[in-house]
Each structure stands twice: as C-alpha cells, then as structure tokens.
Design a protein around this motif. Structure first.
Motif, short mmCIF file in Angstrom:
data_model
loop_
_atom_site.label_atom_id
_atom_site.label_comp_id
_atom_site.label_asym_id
_atom_site.label_seq_id
_atom_site.Cartn_x
_atom_site.Cartn_y
_atom_site.Cartn_z
N SER A 67 1.92 -6.83 1.17
CA SER A 67 2.59 -5.85 2.04
C SER A 67 3.21 -4.73 1.20
O SER A 67 3.28 -3.59 1.63
CB SER A 67 3.65 -6.53 2.90
OG SER A 67 4.60 -7.20 2.10
N LEU B 45 0.46 -2.18 0.37
CA LEU B 45 0.21 -1.36 1.56
C LEU B 45 1.35 -0.39 1.79
O LEU B 45 1.14 0.77 2.14
CB LEU B 45 0.04 -2.25 2.79
CG LEU B 45 -1.38 -2.59 3.22
CD1 LEU B 45 -1.35 -3.50 4.45
CD2 LEU B 45 -2.20 -1.34 3.52
N ILE C 141 5.67 -3.47 7.87
CA ILE C 141 4.29 -3.96 7.79
C ILE C 141 4.24 -5.47 8.05
O ILE C 141 3.41 -5.95 8.83
CB ILE C 141 3.68 -3.63 6.42
CG1 ILE C 141 3.52 -2.11 6.28
CG2 ILE C 141 2.34 -4.34 6.24
CD1 ILE C 141 3.06 -1.65 4.93
N TYR D 270 -3.54 1.27 9.56
CA TYR D 270 -3.80 0.07 8.76
C TYR D 270 -5.29 -0.06 8.49
O TYR D 270 -5.72 -0.34 7.37
CB TYR D 270 -3.29 -1.18 9.49
CG TYR D 270 -1.78 -1.31 9.54
CD1 TYR D 270 -1.00 -1.09 8.41
CD2 TYR D 270 -1.13 -1.68 10.71
CE1 TYR D 270 0.38 -1.20 8.44
CE2 TYR D 270 0.25 -1.80 10.76
CZ TYR D 270 1.00 -1.57 9.63
OH TYR D 270 2.37 -1.69 9.67
#
Length: 210
Positions: free
Chosen positions: A36, A39, A50, A19
């Motif tokens: 999220s 990501l 996540i 992360y």
C-alpha cells in the motif's frame, strides 16, 4: 482473497479506475507484488486510505508481502467490466463535446463514443472526428440502433432537462452530466454530474487555505 463488493462507499468507487490504471503500470513494469505504501507514493493517496479501500473490496493482503498485482488487476478488470466495451453517445458537440470526440475513451478505457448529436448536424447525419453525428430529432431512434448504455451530456443548460426527459424513454443506464443543471431522471438511470465551475471554485478555496 478478493471478493466482489456488494456496496462500497462512493469515494472508494471513484478511485477504482485510478487503482486499475496504476496497477497496470506496475504490471507492465514486471512487478509481481505491491505494498500500500508503494501505491501511495505512486498515486499520491494516503496509504491508510488505500488499505481502507482495499478492505472494502476484500483485498486484505499479507503482512510482509503486500498485494498480488495480477490478482488485483483481475479483480478490478472484472469489477470495472474492462473486458466488455460500453457504447457511449455524446449530446452537444460544442467546445467541450468536440474535445471528447477528438480524445475518445477507447484509447485508455473500455468505453467508446460511437454516436453524437448536435443541433447543427443534418438529419441524415455526418462524420465529426470520425463519429456518426445526427440532429437531436433522431435521439430516440439512434440511441436504440447503436445500443447506447451511457450518454455524455454537454448541451446548453436550458436544454438539459428536455433532452434528459427524452433519454429517459430509452434504454440507457447512465448520464455523465457536464451541465450545471441538476437533472431529474427515473430510478433506472444513474447520473454523475461534473460542474466544472464548482470544481474550479473548490480548487481555488483549497489553494487559499494553504
């Protein structure tokens, strides 16, 4: 609001450095906030995973806004102690150990190999890939002198426990064990074992299931 986690699942812990790395990439690209889903697409991790990880950390985010990149970076930097370097020793400069020395971790992480030991090195020491390298007879002395907290163990299996017993008498806090031996340590030392043959067999099994 982010808070420091008291205890989070081990699987989540292993993802924390990932992360941090990906958030750095987004920050370097000038991105102020992230969802999220963004990501998830970048890291190839399910967005639900996540969100669950971040909820363990107290990073709840805001609906329609996502997560503040700088806030997350500051949190992960503190959690992973990125502002404080950790001195690392490598024991066993074989093929794998040599690769570690040539790479060294300071390029991308807050850890740096500053010391190594190998049975072929002289007592007075030598330089291997610019790292001070000594004979294992000097392990206890040099571990203390260099302020080592973490050891990477890449010795032959037959030597793993013997070397570990000597390390247990020092002030180290952790061992990254690359031998297939399940080494025994006192409670004040944490061990992470990476058995490359097991990892490879696991990958082969997963491939054959598809």
């Amino acid at each position: 609001m982010l808070h420091e986690p008291s205890k989070i699942p081990q699987a989540t812990t292993k993802r924390l450095p990932l992360y941090y790395r990906f958030l750095q990439n987004f920050a370097n690209a000038g991105q102020k906030r992230i969802s999220s889903q963004e990501l998830s697409e970048a890291m190839k991790i399910d967005s639900a995973t996540i969100r669950r990880d971040f909820s363990h950390l107290g990073a709840l985010g805001k609906k329609g806004y996502g997560y503040d990149v700088q806030d997350l970076l500051a949190f992960f930097r503190k959690t992973l102690d990125q502002d404080e370097a950790t001195n690392v020793a490598l024991i066993g400069v074989g093929n794998l150990g040599s690769a570690f020395l040539k790479y060294n971790f300071q390029r991308n992480h807050n850890t740096k190999i500053v010391l190594a030991f190998d049975s072929n090195s002289p007592l007075e020491g030598e330089k291997i890939s610019e790292i001070d390298t000594f004979h294992p007879d000097r392990i206890e002395e040099k571990i203390e002198e260099y302020g080592i907290e973490l050891v990477i163990l890449t010795v032959p299996s037959r030597s793993a426990q013997e070397v570990t017993d000597r390390l247990a008498k020092t002030n180290i806090k952790g061992i990254l064990n690359f031998t297939p031996v399940r080494i025994s340590v006192p409670d004040h030392i944490r061990v992470q074992t990476i058995d490359l043959s097991v990892e490879l067999q696991t990958l082969i099994y997963q491939i054959k299931q598809h």
